[in-house]
Design an enzyme around this catalytic site. Structure first.
Site, PDB file in Angstrom:
ATOM      1  CB  ALA A 192      31.670  40.576  34.846  1.00  0.00           C
ATOM      2  CB  CYS A 193      35.439  42.903  37.233  1.00  0.00           C
ATOM      3  SG  CYS A 193      36.304  43.569  38.640  1.00  0.00           S
TER       4      CYS A 193
END
Lengths: 159, 75
Positions: B13-14
């Site tokens: 994820a980010c």
């Protein structure tokens, strides 16, 4: 690349979630090849605290402050839904489930990406935090250090 | 298209897709192609913006059932 852009973040908050947002932005900016500095002041200094128990020489008041503040990023509370400590446990479970990077790892990654982590010495004095209680390899400074970086910063944030 | 390096950024994820892409692109030469495979829904706009700002060219991108594949030519 000459003349890198600069991103400067003031981390005032000692909340886990807010610090996580700050460190995600910082790591993203570093991937954009920005020169990134995070200025830790007031409660934000707790993100830089080591988690082991250290006993540097302190006044009574400084000891009390030291006891009441979280020791390190992993022990910081949430800004919302703290629920007497259940909130952070829940959010860490969710972070793991979604393959998101937890705060202590984001801090390690920031160091790997050469992000400057700077502790505000004036607030360290106020809260009674000593250098040996904070992570190694960080820098120390005051408002002038921030202004010097911030005046030509492409991104300046206060979190 | 000749792919010189491939990066598997699936499941992360980010900000990891962009951070890892940056690291990977440092390992190839100018003009070479980096393939990035990601599943983070934000990576579509993240990597597009990152290429534009960092001077690399997003040669092609496709999406298949939530899996994004990017082909980035190093600038």
């Amino acid at each position: 690349m000459a003349d890198k852009k600069k991103t400067n973040i003031i981390l005032f908050s000692g909340d886990y979630d807010k610090a996580m947002a700050a460190y995600i932005i910082a790591n993203g900016a570093a991937a954009y090849d920005h020169d990134v500095t995070i200025f830790h002041t007031f409660w934000g200094l707790n993100a830089l605290r080591k988690d082991e128990k250290l006993q540097p020489k302190k006044s009574f008041m400084e000891k009390m402050f030291g006891k009441m503040m979280p020791r390190g990023a992993n022990n910081m509370p949430l800004s919302k839904m703290q629920f007497l400590g259940m909130g952070p446990k829940m959010i860490k479970g969710v972070i793991q489930k979604h393959n998101t990077v937890p705060l202590p790892d984001l801090i390690d990654m920031a160091k790997e990406q050469d992000i400057t982590l700077l502790a505000c010495t004036m607030t360290m004095d106020l809260l009674g935090l000593k250098k040996e209680e904070l992570l190694d390899d960080i820098e120390y400074g005051g408002v002038a250090a921030y202004i010097a970086e911030g005046e030509d910063g492409a991104i300046n944030l206060f979190i | 298209m000749n792919i010189d390096k491939s990066l598997d950024a699936k499941g992360i994820a980010c900000p990891m897709p962009v951070v890892k892409t940056k690291k990977a692109i440092e390992e190839i030469e100018s003009g070479q192609i980096l393939e990035v495979v990601a599943t983070d829904a934000g990576s579509k706009s993240d990597l597009t913006a990152w290429c534009k700002s960092s001077g690399h060219e997003l040669v092609d991108m496709n999406e298949d059932d939530g899996v994004f594949t990017f082909y980035i030519k190093k600038g």
